[in-house]
Write a protein that holds these residues in place. Structure first.
Motif, PDB file in Angstrom:
ATOM      1  N   CYS A  57      63.614  55.322  53.955  1.00 22.46           N
ATOM      2  CA  CYS A  57      62.292  55.573  54.519  1.00 22.46           C
ATOM      3  C   CYS A  57      61.277  55.516  53.373  1.00 22.46           C
ATOM      4  CB  CYS A  57      62.259  56.914  55.242  1.00 22.46           C
ATOM      5  SG  CYS A  57      62.358  58.364  54.176  1.00 22.46           S
ATOM      6  N   PRO A  58      60.009  55.292  53.663  1.00 20.38           N
ATOM      7  CA  PRO A  58      59.014  55.188  52.584  1.00 20.38           C
ATOM      8  C   PRO A  58      58.986  56.391  51.649  1.00 20.38           C
ATOM      9  CG  PRO A  58      58.086  54.394  54.634  1.00 20.38           C
ATOM     10  CD  PRO A  58      59.433  55.001  54.964  1.00 20.38           C
ATOM     11  N   GLU A  59      59.255  57.585  52.157  1.00 21.11           N
ATOM     12  CA  GLU A  59      59.224  58.788  51.320  1.00 21.11           C
ATOM     13  C   GLU A  59      60.366  58.818  50.310  1.00 21.11           C
ATOM     14  OE1 GLU A  59      57.075  59.205  54.975  1.00 21.11           O
ATOM     15  OE2 GLU A  59      59.227  58.926  54.743  1.00 21.11           O
ATOM     16  N   GLU A  60      61.468  58.140  50.588  1.00 21.19           N
ATOM     17  CA  GLU A  60      62.620  58.108  49.686  1.00 21.19           C
ATOM     18  C   GLU A  60      62.550  56.951  48.700  1.00 21.19           C
ATOM     19  OE1 GLU A  60      65.220  60.261  49.302  1.00 21.19           O
ATOM     20  OE2 GLU A  60      64.230  61.561  50.735  1.00 21.19           O
ATOM     21  N   ALA A  61      61.658  56.012  48.936  1.00 24.61           N
ATOM     22  CA  ALA A  61      61.559  54.812  48.113  1.00 24.61           C
ATOM     23  C   ALA A  61      60.765  55.079  46.839  1.00 24.61           C
ATOM     24  CB  ALA A  61      60.887  53.699  48.911  1.00 24.61           C
ATOM     25  N   ALA A  62      60.850  54.130  45.923  1.00 21.25           N
ATOM     26  CA  ALA A  62      60.030  54.181  44.718  1.00 21.25           C
ATOM     27  C   ALA A  62      58.562  54.179  45.140  1.00 21.25           C
ATOM     28  CB  ALA A  62      60.324  52.981  43.829  1.00 21.25           C
ATOM     29  N   PRO A  63      57.681  54.761  44.341  1.00 16.60           N
ATOM     30  CA  PRO A  63      56.261  54.832  44.716  1.00 16.60           C
ATOM     31  C   PRO A  63      55.672  53.457  45.029  1.00 16.60           C
ATOM     32  CG  PRO A  63      56.694  56.110  42.732  1.00 16.60           C
ATOM     33  CD  PRO A  63      57.949  55.354  43.039  1.00 16.60           C
ATOM     34  N   ALA A  64      54.901  53.373  46.122  1.00 18.09           N
ATOM     35  CA  ALA A  64      54.149  52.179  46.504  1.00 18.09           C
ATOM     36  C   ALA A  64      55.036  50.955  46.683  1.00 18.09           C
ATOM     37  CB  ALA A  64      53.044  51.908  45.489  1.00 18.09           C
ATOM     38  N   THR A  65      56.202  51.131  47.307  1.00 22.95           N
ATOM     39  CA  THR A  65      57.144  50.045  47.466  1.00 22.95           C
ATOM     40  C   THR A  65      57.226  49.564  48.900  1.00 22.95           C
ATOM     41  OG1 THR A  65      58.508  50.956  45.708  1.00 22.95           O
ATOM     42  CG2 THR A  65      59.564  49.387  47.148  1.00 22.95           C
ATOM     43  N   SER A  66      57.382  48.267  49.046  1.00 29.59           N
ATOM     44  CA  SER A  66      57.763  47.678  50.317  1.00 29.59           C
ATOM     45  C   SER A  66      58.739  46.564  50.001  1.00 29.59           C
ATOM     46  CB  SER A  66      56.536  47.145  51.062  1.00 29.59           C
ATOM     47  OG  SER A  66      55.933  46.118  50.315  1.00 29.59           O
ATOM     48  N   GLY A  67      59.538  46.180  50.966  1.00 31.56           N
ATOM     49  CA  GLY A  67      60.512  45.124  50.710  1.00 31.56           C
ATOM     50  C   GLY A  67      61.770  45.661  50.070  1.00 31.56           C
ATOM     51  N   ALA A  68      62.353  44.879  49.162  1.00 27.76           N
ATOM     52  CA  ALA A  68      63.624  45.238  48.530  1.00 27.76           C
ATOM     53  C   ALA A  68      63.404  45.815  47.137  1.00 27.76           C
ATOM     54  CB  ALA A  68      64.519  44.006  48.428  1.00 27.76           C
ATOM     55  N   VAL A  69      64.293  46.710  46.726  1.00 28.04           N
ATOM     56  CA  VAL A  69      64.272  47.318  45.401  1.00 28.04           C
ATOM     57  C   VAL A  69      65.661  47.176  44.804  1.00 28.04           C
ATOM     58  CG1 VAL A  69      63.967  49.467  44.101  1.00 28.04           C
ATOM     59  CG2 VAL A  69      62.497  48.979  46.056  1.00 28.04           C
ATOM     60  N   VAL A  70      65.760  46.635  43.595  1.00 30.21           N
ATOM     61  CA  VAL A  70      67.025  46.528  42.882  1.00 30.21           C
ATOM     62  C   VAL A  70      67.196  47.795  42.055  1.00 30.21           C
ATOM     63  CG1 VAL A  70      68.293  45.257  41.100  1.00 30.21           C
ATOM     64  CG2 VAL A  70      66.911  44.023  42.782  1.00 30.21           C
ATOM     65  N   VAL A  71      68.380  48.410  42.154  1.00 26.78           N
ATOM     66  CA  VAL A  71      68.686  49.624  41.403  1.00 26.78           C
ATOM     67  C   VAL A  71      69.831  49.306  40.451  1.00 26.78           C
ATOM     68  CG1 VAL A  71      69.330  52.053  41.544  1.00 26.78           C
ATOM     69  CG2 VAL A  71      68.024  51.013  43.420  1.00 26.78           C
ATOM     70  N   LEU A  72      69.579  49.512  39.152  1.00 31.03           N
ATOM     71  CA  LEU A  72      70.576  49.264  38.118  1.00 31.03           C
ATOM     72  C   LEU A  72      71.051  50.595  37.563  1.00 31.03           C
ATOM     73  CD1 LEU A  72      68.648  46.441  36.249  1.00 31.03           C
ATOM     74  CD2 LEU A  72      70.530  46.160  37.884  1.00 31.03           C
ATOM     75  N   GLU A  73      72.364  50.784  37.534  1.00 31.93           N
ATOM     76  CA  GLU A  73      72.906  52.031  37.002  1.00 31.93           C
ATOM     77  C   GLU A  73      72.970  51.961  35.486  1.00 31.93           C
ATOM     78  OE1 GLU A  73      76.867  54.842  37.274  1.00 31.93           O
ATOM     79  OE2 GLU A  73      76.400  53.515  38.955  1.00 31.93           O
ATOM     80  N   VAL A  74      72.518  53.040  34.841  1.00 32.65           N
ATOM     81  CA  VAL A  74      72.521  53.138  33.379  1.00 32.65           C
ATOM     82  C   VAL A  74      73.127  54.486  32.978  1.00 32.65           C
ATOM     83  CG1 VAL A  74      70.487  51.651  33.101  1.00 32.65           C
ATOM     84  CG2 VAL A  74      70.173  54.121  33.298  1.00 32.65           C
ATOM     85  N   ASP A  75      73.535  54.587  31.724  1.00 31.69           N
ATOM     86  CA  ASP A  75      74.016  55.877  31.213  1.00 31.69           C
ATOM     87  C   ASP A  75      72.856  56.844  31.051  1.00 31.69           C
ATOM     88  OD1 ASP A  75      76.759  55.314  31.019  1.00 31.69           O
ATOM     89  OD2 ASP A  75      76.470  54.315  29.100  1.00 31.69           O
ATOM     90  N   ASP A  76      71.717  56.324  30.588  1.00 31.56           N
ATOM     91  CA  ASP A  76      70.559  57.155  30.298  1.00 31.56           C
ATOM     92  C   ASP A  76      69.320  56.271  30.274  1.00 31.56           C
ATOM     93  OD1 ASP A  76      69.090  59.397  29.609  1.00 31.56           O
ATOM     94  OD2 ASP A  76      69.651  59.359  27.499  1.00 31.56           O
ATOM     95  N   PHE A  77      68.178  56.808  30.673  1.00 32.09           N
ATOM     96  CA  PHE A  77      66.923  56.055  30.561  1.00 32.09           C
ATOM     97  C   PHE A  77      65.882  56.826  29.767  1.00 32.09           C
ATOM     98  CE2 PHE A  77      67.000  57.630  35.058  1.00 32.09           C
ATOM     99  CZ  PHE A  77      66.124  58.688  34.902  1.00 32.09           C
ATOM    100  N   GLU A  78      66.339  57.825  29.037  1.00 38.44           N
ATOM    101  CA  GLU A  78      65.416  58.648  28.266  1.00 38.44           C
ATOM    102  C   GLU A  78      65.460  58.318  26.780  1.00 38.44           C
ATOM    103  OE1 GLU A  78      66.919  62.372  29.604  1.00 38.44           O
ATOM    104  OE2 GLU A  78      65.766  62.292  31.453  1.00 38.44           O
ATOM    105  N   GLN A  79      65.940  57.118  26.430  1.00 40.34           N
ATOM    106  CA  GLN A  79      66.010  56.725  25.029  1.00 40.34           C
ATOM    107  C   GLN A  79      64.605  56.559  24.463  1.00 40.34           C
ATOM    108  OE1 GLN A  79      67.311  54.782  27.530  1.00 40.34           O
ATOM    109  NE2 GLN A  79      69.475  54.507  27.169  1.00 40.34           N
TER     110      GLN A  79
END
Length: 124
Positions: A57-79
């Motif tokens: 649903c729009p509330e669960e999506a990334a901010p201001a998103t429509s269409g498809a979103v690719v999600v890439l798994e990483v160990d950390d994104f706070e480098q």
């Protein structure tokens, strides 16, 4: 490169939908996708082997998103240096969302406006 996230795998692709629960009939019944996880009518996730396809649903999506979103798994994104490197390459960090026991996501917009998320699992 210092601070570069290590992409582990394609974790998920999700479609932003006004009513994900109603689309479930198409993806589950018509296409036969096996259910992996469901959060009422907010998020429906199907198991596609090493990755997932989800309806958000729009509330669960990334901010201001429509269409498809690719999600890439990483160990950390706070480098150190990740945000400046994204911005120097013409991208934009949209924000970070803590999802508690599921993990956290950093939402990005690429130079052409496509939304990509980096997903970090919660510590076990």
């Amino acid at each position: 490169m210092s601070g570069m996230p290590t992409i582990k795998r394609l974790q998920n692709v999700y479609l932003v939908a006004r009513e994900p629960g109603r689309l479930d009939a198409f993806y589950a019944d018509a296409l036969g996708l096996p259910l992996k996880f469901r959060d009422a009518d907010r998020w429906v996730q199907y198991n596609l082997g090493n990755a997932s396809l989800s309806l958000a649903c729009p509330e669960e999506a990334a901010p201001a998103t429509s269409g498809a979103v690719v999600v890439l798994e990483v160990d950390d994104f706070e480098q150190d240096g990740l945000r400046p490197r994204i911005e120097a390459a013409g991208g934009q960090v949209l924000g970070v969302r803590d999802m508690g026991s599921h993990g956290a996501v950093m939402s990005l917009r690429d130079p052409e406006g496509n939304v990509v998320q980096l997903f970090k699992r919660a510590a076990a």
